[in-house]
Design a protein around this motif. Structure first.
Motif, PDB file in Angstrom:
ATOM      1  N   THR A 353       1.018  -1.632   0.109  1.00  0.00           N
ATOM      2  CA  THR A 353      -0.010   0.023  -0.004  1.00  0.00           C
ATOM      3  C   THR A 353       1.071   1.211  -0.004  1.00  0.00           C
ATOM      4  O   THR A 353       0.404   2.359  -0.522  1.00  0.00           O
ATOM      5  N   LEU A 354       1.884   1.093   0.925  1.00  0.00           N
ATOM      6  CA  LEU A 354       2.896   2.264   0.705  1.00  0.00           C
ATOM      7  C   LEU A 354       3.536   2.479  -0.617  1.00  0.00           C
ATOM      8  O   LEU A 354       3.721   3.875  -1.188  1.00  0.00           O
ATOM      9  N   HIS A 385       6.128   8.336   9.336  1.00  0.00           N
ATOM     10  CA  HIS A 385       7.293   7.498  10.121  1.00  0.00           C
ATOM     11  C   HIS A 385       6.884   6.310  10.579  1.00  0.00           C
ATOM     12  O   HIS A 385       7.571   5.061  10.698  1.00  0.00           O
ATOM     13  N   VAL A 386       5.619   6.136  10.778  1.00  0.00           N
ATOM     14  CA  VAL A 386       5.000   4.956  11.700  1.00  0.00           C
ATOM     15  C   VAL A 386       3.652   4.532  10.780  1.00  0.00           C
ATOM     16  O   VAL A 386       2.954   5.580  10.827  1.00  0.00           O
ATOM     17  N   HIS A 398       8.140  -4.492  11.498  1.00  0.00           N
ATOM     18  CA  HIS A 398       9.069  -4.510  10.288  1.00  0.00           C
ATOM     19  C   HIS A 398       9.538  -3.068  10.099  1.00  0.00           C
ATOM     20  O   HIS A 398       8.792  -2.328  10.181  1.00  0.00           O
ATOM     21  N   PHE A 399      10.895  -2.609   9.583  1.00  0.00           N
ATOM     22  CA  PHE A 399      11.179  -1.632   9.030  1.00  0.00           C
ATOM     23  C   PHE A 399      11.321  -1.601   7.567  1.00  0.00           C
ATOM     24  O   PHE A 399      11.925  -2.436   6.995  1.00  0.00           O
ATOM     25  N   LEU A 400      10.797  -0.751   6.926  1.00  0.00           N
ATOM     26  CA  LEU A 400      10.741  -0.486   5.521  1.00  0.00           C
ATOM     27  C   LEU A 400      11.808   0.624   4.988  1.00  0.00           C
ATOM     28  O   LEU A 400      11.371   1.891   5.782  1.00  0.00           O
ATOM     29  N   VAL A 408      10.304   3.661   7.459  1.00  0.00           N
ATOM     30  CA  VAL A 408       8.910   3.438   8.168  1.00  0.00           C
ATOM     31  C   VAL A 408       8.963   2.411   8.879  1.00  0.00           C
ATOM     32  O   VAL A 408       9.236   1.273   8.683  1.00  0.00           O
ATOM     33  N   ARG A 409       8.239   2.535  10.244  1.00  0.00           N
ATOM     34  CA  ARG A 409       8.009   1.418  10.882  1.00  0.00           C
ATOM     35  C   ARG A 409       6.741   0.762  10.882  1.00  0.00           C
ATOM     36  O   ARG A 409       5.549   1.451  10.846  1.00  0.00           O
ATOM     37  N   LEU A 410       6.415  -0.699  10.288  1.00  0.00           N
ATOM     38  CA  LEU A 410       5.295  -1.105  10.148  1.00  0.00           C
ATOM     39  C   LEU A 410       4.986  -1.836  11.301  1.00  0.00           C
ATOM     40  O   LEU A 410       5.787  -2.479  11.602  1.00  0.00           O
TER      41      LEU A 410
END
Length: 457
Positions: A353-354, A385-386, A398-400, A408-410
């Motif tokens: 989605t991102l 960011h989150v 997870h980190f993207l 981005v923190r997922l």
């Protein structure tokens, strides 16, 4: 005198504060006027926004390949098409199926996932549509509504052989994440489902007492004082829908409907009395069904709404806390993607989605949404960011990292009524991820994750 001296040696704990900014205005529909418009306008707004973006990326991707539309395709000539994907699905539910189910002696089986090996993709723009061939663009990954750029050539069979594709990619990330000199926590909880058979009021009260600093030793209370914000991400109550049959309700039925909300209000009042909190509507809550869901009416929470720290927010929910941007949903967007596409886990759906720059790409095709006339509020113009999603089966994070330095923190937030787990995010100088009963080092730059579970002793 000794007791007074002992008491004076203990420093009083004060809850830390943070700067909060609500950015939900784009999701409000109170100023929208319904004039019988259909969903074609929201698809046009989505295509227009994403196409301009993809056009700016094409020169760096395929500078020598011309861009054309579906009507201008020539057999055997390589070109680039930009349009909206439509996924033809054999098992996709239809309203006629629902009608036949009512008249059938043997009810149809409701599938968890409607994918089939015969599914295929079609690309559509204002001039026409063309079926897509090849193994590059997989139907199992995409859903109807995603805008992409594809490179290939038209075939003699009237289809388009895809050789390469380009997604919009992560949007730019505005501002910088600040490295704070002190620890501050944001707590996420979802799926409380007050009033349901799976809900445990004692377990939720344990969480409330923990947030308020009424439990544990001085170390635990110090941690509670560092919690600056609480987000309740949907499905807070479960009402007995069997009573809602269009008939006048008896006093007993009215009580059954109001009791879960009263129970929730008591808990929320205790939280809002001591810490800033947001509550988002979910699929089970007394709110509008279609996205974006509007804030729960404050008259439902007579006690909590009297607290200044209580906020009823939209779903999706967008806000900033100390210059850190948060975007999240109550889970409907990810659950719908899980029905019409496949991925290794829910975090992969969130990542898609991102990269597609759209919070709810399957809306309005398979996910209900309001028929906006001149905009698509789910488009992502900036990268949070989150990014959190509530009401999931288990806790995942997870980190993207994006190509332009976006981080981005997922976060997948589990249902509290089933797991008894809440999630805390920390912005601090030292970062690590903690899962229930174990610690896993993970160097990050947005924050750390704590998964909190009350003791079962």
């Amino acid at each position: 005198m000794e007791s007074m001296e002992a008491d004076s040696e203990q420093r009083p704990l004060y809850r830390k504060q943070s700067h909060y900014k609500n950015l939900d205005e784009i999701f409000y529909i109170e100023k929208e006027q319904y004039r019988g418009q259909q969903y074609s306008q929201i698809y046009f707004a989505r295509l227009h926004f994403t196409r301009i973006l993809l056009y700016s990326l094409i020169p760096g991707w395929k500078p020598q390949v011309p861009v054309c539309n579906v009507l201008g395709l020539e057999e055997g000539k390589e070109c680039i098409l930009v349009g909206t994907l439509y996924k033809r699905m054999k098992l996709k539910p239809m309203i006629l199926d629902e009608y036949s189910k009512e008249r059938s002696a043997t009810p149809l089986v409701k599938a968890h996932n409607f994918m089939n090996s015969d599914d295929y993709l079609v690309l559509e723009d204002e001039t026409g549509r063309v079926k897509l061939d090849g193994s590059v663009l997989l139907p199992s990954v995409y859903v109807t509504g995603v805008v992409v750029a594809i490179h290939g050539k038209a075939t003699g069979a009237g289809s388009f052989l895809v050789q390469d594709f380009l997604d919009a990619g992560l949007p730019p990330q505005l501002g910088k994440t600040l490295t704070l000199n002190e620890d501050k926590y944001v707590v996420f909880v979802s799926g409380i489902n007050a009033g349901s058979t799976s809900s445990n009021p004692l377990m939720f009260q344990l969480l409330v007492d923990h947030l308020a600093g009424h439990l544990g030793d001085e170390k635990e209370q110090k941690f509670a004082a560092e919690i600056v914000h609480v987000v309740i991400a949907g499905n807070s109550v479960e009402l007995p829908t069997s009573s809602l049959n269009g008939q006048n309700l008896a006093p007993k039925d009215l009580s059954a409907l109001s009791d879960p909300i009263k129970e929730l209000d008591i808990m929320l009042t205790q939280i809002a009395a001591g810490v800033s909190m947001d509550i988002m509507p979910g699929s089970n809550d007394p709110a509008n069904f279609s996205l974006p869901q509007q804030p729960l009416n404050k008259c439902l929470f007579r006690g909590a709404s009297s607290c200044e720290a209580f906020r009823s927010c939209t779903n999706p929910h967008f806000f900033e806390l100390d210059n850190i941007s948060f975007l999240g949903t109550s889970g409907q967007n990810i659950e719908d993607l899980d029905k019409y596409s496949s991925a290794k886990d829910k975090l992969e759906f969130m990542e898609r989605t991102l990269r597609w720059r759209h919070v709810a790409p399957s809306a309005p095709n398979t996910l209900g949404c309001y028929p906006f006339s001149d905009r698509d509020p789910f488009l992502l113009e900036s990268c949070p960011h989150v990014y959190f999603v509530g009401n999931q089966d288990r806790f995942e994070t997870h980190f993207l990292k994006g190509s332009e330095g976006q981080i981005v923190r997922l976060i997948c937030i589990p249902r509290f009524c089933e797991t008894g787990t809440a999630v805390a995010l920390i912005s601090a100088r030292h970062y690590h991820a903690v899962h229930p009963y174990r610690r896993i080092p993970a160097p990050v730059s947005v924050g750390s994750i704590w998964s909190w579970k009350p003791s079962q002793k």
